[in-house]
Design an enzyme around this catalytic site. Structure first.
Site, PDB file in Angstrom:
ATOM      1  N   GLU A  83      -3.513  -3.057 -36.026  1.00  0.00           N
ATOM      2  CA  GLU A  83      -4.284  -2.587 -37.193  1.00  0.00           C
ATOM      3  C   GLU A  83      -5.360  -1.610 -36.732  1.00  0.00           C
ATOM      4  O   GLU A  83      -6.231  -1.959 -35.926  1.00  0.00           O
ATOM      5  CB  GLU A  83      -4.903  -3.784 -37.924  1.00  0.00           C
ATOM      6  CG  GLU A  83      -5.431  -3.417 -39.287  1.00  0.00           C
ATOM      7  CD  GLU A  83      -5.942  -4.633 -40.057  1.00  0.00           C
ATOM      8  OE1 GLU A  83      -5.342  -5.723 -39.963  1.00  0.00           O
ATOM      9  OE2 GLU A  83      -6.952  -4.472 -40.753  1.00  0.00           O
ATOM     10  N   LYS A 279      -8.942 -14.299 -42.189  1.00  0.00           N
ATOM     11  CA  LYS A 279      -7.981 -13.348 -41.601  1.00  0.00           C
ATOM     12  C   LYS A 279      -8.741 -12.298 -40.801  1.00  0.00           C
ATOM     13  O   LYS A 279      -8.338 -11.899 -39.708  1.00  0.00           O
ATOM     14  CB  LYS A 279      -7.138 -12.720 -42.707  1.00  0.00           C
ATOM     15  CG  LYS A 279      -5.980 -11.861 -42.233  1.00  0.00           C
ATOM     16  CD  LYS A 279      -6.359 -10.423 -41.981  1.00  0.00           C
ATOM     17  CE  LYS A 279      -5.149  -9.604 -41.539  1.00  0.00           C
ATOM     18  NZ  LYS A 279      -5.514  -8.223 -41.179  1.00  0.00           N
ATOM     19  N   ASP A 295      -1.830 -17.946 -26.624  1.00  0.00           N
ATOM     20  CA  ASP A 295      -0.883 -18.204 -27.708  1.00  0.00           C
ATOM     21  C   ASP A 295      -1.596 -18.088 -29.064  1.00  0.00           C
ATOM     22  O   ASP A 295      -2.266 -19.027 -29.499  1.00  0.00           O
ATOM     23  CB  ASP A 295      -0.309 -19.619 -27.498  1.00  0.00           C
ATOM     24  CG  ASP A 295       0.686 -20.022 -28.558  1.00  0.00           C
ATOM     25  OD1 ASP A 295       0.742 -19.378 -29.620  1.00  0.00           O
ATOM     26  OD2 ASP A 295       1.415 -21.010 -28.326  1.00  0.00           O
ATOM     27  N   HIS A 392     -11.789   1.944 -43.148  1.00  0.00           N
ATOM     28  CA  HIS A 392     -10.438   1.498 -42.814  1.00  0.00           C
ATOM     29  C   HIS A 392      -9.448   2.657 -42.903  1.00  0.00           C
ATOM     30  O   HIS A 392      -8.657   2.901 -41.993  1.00  0.00           O
ATOM     31  CB  HIS A 392     -10.051   0.384 -43.790  1.00  0.00           C
ATOM     32  CG  HIS A 392      -8.717  -0.212 -43.522  1.00  0.00           C
ATOM     33  ND1 HIS A 392      -8.514  -1.120 -42.513  1.00  0.00           N
ATOM     34  CD2 HIS A 392      -7.519  -0.019 -44.111  1.00  0.00           C
ATOM     35  CE1 HIS A 392      -7.245  -1.464 -42.504  1.00  0.00           C
ATOM     36  NE2 HIS A 392      -6.619  -0.806 -43.454  1.00  0.00           N
TER      37      HIS A 392
HETATM   38  C1  MEV Z   1      -8.409  -6.629 -42.995  1.00  0.00           C
HETATM   39  O1  MEV Z   1      -7.520  -6.751 -41.921  1.00  0.00           O
HETATM   40  C2  MEV Z   1      -9.457  -7.705 -42.920  1.00  0.00           C
HETATM   41  C3  MEV Z   1     -10.427  -7.753 -44.087  1.00  0.00           C
HETATM   42  O2  MEV Z   1      -9.707  -7.848 -45.319  1.00  0.00           O
HETATM   43  C4  MEV Z   1     -11.291  -8.946 -43.879  1.00  0.00           C
HETATM   44  C5  MEV Z   1     -12.213  -9.265 -45.023  1.00  0.00           C
HETATM   45  O3  MEV Z   1     -11.901  -8.924 -46.174  1.00  0.00           O
HETATM   46  O4  MEV Z   1     -13.237  -9.922 -44.749  1.00  0.00           O
HETATM   47  C6  MEV Z   1     -11.237  -6.484 -44.165  1.00  0.00           C
END
Ligand code: MEV
Length: 440
Positions: A83, A279, A295, A392
């Site tokens: 990413e 995530k 792992d 992003h």
């Molecule tokens: C993207 O990989 C991760 C995010 O969505 C985490 C979040 O929203 O806190 C930007």
């Protein structure tokens, strides 16, 4: 391309035969697969043997997020991730916090566990009576297996009986705690548990005279648990509220801290947000896990169970604003290794660990948790200020340009054009189309 019939004996075929069995255009595909194989035969053989039915290598970028100040020591953290914005976000947070006291981290505990799951059809009191003697046998018969680990300061720490017969008829466990020092220890734990299962059977059969052992004490399985709530680490940042002034132009430190805390609180109360929030933490954690040969599936499973330990899935972090201090903390179970397994086999995992100064497993726990916190802080910082897409999509711009097969000049123009604009696929596509039409 895709053949529909069952391929028997696939693993025994040579690499060439495997490709031929999979596709009608074997020559073309094999050439492509070959182009991703290493020139260095020794290293390629090593990679081929790590897994089964290997055809080629699947590359991911190996990068570094520099300048992490953790407990006053400086680390340049290796990260493997596809990413595009993750390393940038981690680096940005590292830079910010290096001017505000750095990250703080501590390992709370290092216990890993495994279980022998069995059904006991007899009286529970009999099992309890036999337990001390059984435990003695379990320690005795695993002595050889645990010798090296004991020499390194680890080994079996505790064995207890768990009665789960109220959940499932006759179901009990031997729950065994281990200290695996600097190794992740999965193979060590599983070998000990399988030996323990054998010992149990023998113990009940020969020493205690249970005739129909399979009927009275049925061993179902022996396996480590990927949930390690007592292998816990925390990483946090803190500073005076004023230090956050202008973290984004025109925003006061208090405004930022309070909005940030609300965003963090939302991930504690809403499960949909919690999943995305966590995530973002695993963006950092998994990237370090991969770069150091750990792992990441085990790490994720562990963290998600921990996040749901109250019965409701929640964020792994907590923000607070009190006495003019902003504090943001991540607490997470992390079962990691810095010796054994892929950590010493994979040439780049070895390098990743070297870059970190060959850390102990405890040190790596702190570094990895900090990378998770840094990524999450970066995400929340953007979410409560500019929005996520600004940064992003900027990082993603080169992926979009590559997907549109932009040449060097088109890329140059696009980077200039989008320098201060929000990037989206459709915007980039029409920009490239427009310069291509002009050129015609
Ligand atoms: C993207 O990989 C991760 C995010 O969505 C985490 C979040 O929203 O806190 C930007």
């Amino acid at each position: 391309m895709k053949r529909k019939s069952i391929i028997s004996g696939f693993s025994k075929l040579s690499r060439e035969e495997k490709v031929a069995a999979l596709t009608d255009s074997a020559d073309k595909i094999k050439a492509k697969l070959d182009s991703f194989r290493l020139q260095n035969k020794e290293q390629q053989d090593l990679l081929d043997e790590i897994s089964e039915n290997t055809l080629s290598n699947f590359y991911l970028p190996f990068g570094v997020a520099p300048n992490f100040l953790i407990n006053k020591s400086l680390y340049h953290i290796p990260m493997v991730i596809e990413e595009s914005s993750v390393i940038a976000a981690a680096s940005r947070s590292a830079k910010f916090w290096s001017n505000h006291g750095g990250f703080h981290a501590r390992v709370i505990s290092v216990v890993k566990s495994g279980q022998v799951h069995f059904l006991w059809k007899g009286e529970k009191v009999r099992l309890l009576d036999l337990l001390p003697e059984l435990k003695y046998e379990l320690y005795r018969t695993t002595k050889e297996l645990t010798r090296n680990m004991r020499q390194r300061g680890g080994g079996i720490q505790n064995i207890r009986l768990v009665d789960l017969s109220h959940e499932m008829e006759n179901y009990y466990q031997l729950h065994v705690d281990f200290d695996t020092v600097d190794s992740m220890g999965a193979n060590f734990i599983n070998s000990c548990l399988e030996q323990m299962a054998q010992t149990m059977k023998k113990f009940f059969k020969y020493y205690q005279g249970l005739k129909d052992i399979e009927r009275e004490c049925e061993i179902i399985m022996s396996i480590l648990s990927n949930y390690t709530p007592d292998c816990l680490v925390e990483s946090w940042v803190e500073c005076d509220i004023e230090e956050l002034d202008n973290i984004e132009p025109g925003m006061s430190g208090r405004e930022f801290a309070e909005k940030f805390s609300k965003a963090s609180k939302i991930a504690e109360v809403d499960v949909f947000r919690a999943a995305t929030h966590n995530k973002g933490i695993f963006n950092g954690i998994d990237a370090v896990a991969l770069a150091t040969g750990n792992d990441f599936r085990a790490i994720e499973a562990n963290g998600h169970v921990w996040a749901a330990k109250s019965g409701k899935y929640k964020s792994l972090t907590h923000a607070s604003v009190s006495n003019n201090r902003f504090k943001y903390k991540l607490t997470i179970p992390l079962s990691l290794g810095t010796v054994g397994g892929l950590t010493s086999l994979h040439p780049l995992a070895k390098f990743g660990l070297e870059l970190l100064g060959k850390p102990s497993a405890k040190e790596l726990m702190m570094i990895t948790a900090t990378a998770g916190l840094a990524n999450n802080f970066g995400a929340l910082r953007s979410l409560v200020t500019t929005g996520i897409q600004y940064g992003h999509m900027k990082m993603h711009l080169s992926n979009l340009l590559n997907a549109l097969k932009a040449d060097y000049e088109e890329k140059r123009q696009a980077l200039e054009y989008f320098a201060h604009k929000t990037v989206s696929y459709s915007e980039v596509e029409s920009f490239i189309k427009s310069i291509r039409t002009k050129l015609r």
